[in-house]
Design an enzyme around this catalytic site. Sequence first.
Site, PDB file in Angstrom:
ATOM      1  CB  CYS A  11      -1.043  -0.119   1.238  1.00  0.00           C
ATOM      2  SG  CYS A  11      -0.240   0.087   2.751  1.00  0.00           S
ATOM      3  CG  ASN A  14       4.477  -1.388   5.102  1.00  0.00           C
ATOM      4  OD1 ASN A  14       5.626  -1.957   5.537  1.00  0.00           O
ATOM      5  ND2 ASN A  14       3.526  -2.458   5.009  1.00  0.00           N
ATOM      6  CB  CYS A  16      -3.684   1.374   7.225  1.00  0.00           C
ATOM      7  SG  CYS A  16      -3.728   2.669   8.110  1.00  0.00           S
ATOM      8  NE  ARG A  17      -4.608   1.253   1.702  1.00  0.00           N
ATOM      9  CZ  ARG A  17      -4.719   1.962   0.642  1.00  0.00           C
ATOM     10  NH1 ARG A  17      -5.756   1.698  -0.380  1.00  0.00           N
ATOM     11  NH2 ARG A  17      -3.658   2.615   0.270  1.00  0.00           N
ATOM     12  CB  SER A  18       0.578  -3.283   2.804  1.00  0.00           C
ATOM     13  OG  SER A  18       1.201  -2.301   3.461  1.00  0.00           O
ATOM     14  CG  ASP A 120      -5.558   4.812   3.010  1.00  0.00           C
ATOM     15  OD1 ASP A 120      -5.511   4.243   4.269  1.00  0.00           O
ATOM     16  OD2 ASP A 120      -4.614   5.543   2.656  1.00  0.00           O
TER      17      ASP A 120
END
Length: 149
Positions: A11, A14, A16-18, A120
């Site tokens: 993301c 690095n 939150c999402r990933s 996000d």
Amino acid sequence: MAPPRRVLMVCMGNICRSPTAEAVLRHHAQARGIDVEVDSAGTEGYHIGEPPDPRSIQHAQRRGYDLTQLRARQLADEDFAHFDVILAADELNLRTIRRRCPAEHQAKLVLFLGTEPLPDPYYGEAPDFEKVLDLVEKRVDFLLSEWWG
């Protein structure tokens, strides 16, 4: 095509999402007895060395995922050769990765959700982090079934 043995989630920052996708994939793969290396990175270097967003950690912990040991890192040139598949959170990150990726590794680059962006949650509230977890869990189950049956 052989199932991937090394998977990278990407993301922007690095945090939150990933890292969420990394932890969920690792957890579910281990539960199925699948030996796969999972990592995550960001296209930008805003948070290098920092732990994931506290909200990501908190929401993931409620579902049994541990993000506390993860630290943000930026996508490195050697990642393109090392990983079998690189999953981007959204089109913006996919375009950034594509620009950096050598031609011989372009086929490894895929949008994590297939056709939709993974939203996000960074500027959002608790429901946004829960939605990311819902989407990641569903996609991870699909990918594991697709890759390993």
